[in-house]
Design an enzyme around this catalytic site. Structure first.
Site, PDB file in Angstrom:
ATOM      1  CB  CYS A   1      72.755  55.319 -64.531  1.00 63.54           C
ATOM      2  SG  CYS A   1      74.302  56.203 -64.777  1.00 63.54           S
TER       3      CYS A   1
ATOM      4  CB  CYS B   1      73.809  55.110 -68.032  1.00 60.54           C
ATOM      5  SG  CYS B   1      74.874  54.499 -66.710  1.00 60.54           S
TER       6      CYS B   1
END
Length: 166
Positions: free
Chosen positions: A87, A90
């Site tokens: 991600c 993230c």
């Protein structure tokens, strides 16, 4: 428990995607939950080179038999970052969490949980987008937020949530 209703930017698995850091504070950025399911039939992004991020903040390694035990034995509120290694938003939050952890080291404990490794915990807390941050107080969730944000806003969100939940 409050859930953010602000619009978000989502990431995709195209290698050519780039995130404009100049607009970082404008909108939260998050990954939709279905992307990890699309990868099950493929090699998990092993062909795409991944940049490794190193942490500058020393993490305190502790062993707990369960996530619930970690929450119960913590003497401070716990900020949990539910993330995945694939991600992009993230990964953008790694340096942000380092700054937040350093600024609020006397007030909170920061924990990161990889949703790919700990799917049951992610399911128990209904993680539907990444990154998701849940603030726990006395072993119970008191607030949550989905998406990426700059350190100043994350610190403000944490302090507001802690003052409201007292």
């Amino acid at each position: 428990m409050a859930v953010s209703s602000t619009p978000f930017l989502s990431c995709s698995f195209r290698p050519s995607i780039s995130i404009d850091a100049s607009n970082f504070s404008a909108l939260p950025v998050r990954c939709p939950p279905t992307h990890h399911r699309l990868l099950r039939g493929f090699q998990r992004l092993s062909m795409i080179p991944q940049r490794r991020l190193t942490s500058r903040v020393q993490a305190m390694k502790q062993t707990f038999s369960s996530f619930d035990e970690l929450l119960e034995k913590s003497d401070k509120p716990v900020l949990v970052d539910f993330y995945a290694t694939w991600c992009g938003p993230c990964q953008m939050m790694v340096p942000v969490l380092e700054k937040v952890s350093e600024a609020l080291k006397d007030k909170i404990q920061v924990v990161k949980i990889d949703t790919e490794k700990y799917t049951k915990i992610a399911g128990d807390y209904r993680i539907e987008a990444l990154p998701t941050f849940i603030l726990f107080r006395d072993g119970k969730p008191c607030d949550r937020f989905e998406g990426a944000m700059p350190p100043e806003k994350l610190i403000q969100w944490i302090e507001n949530a802690l003052s409201v939940s007292k």
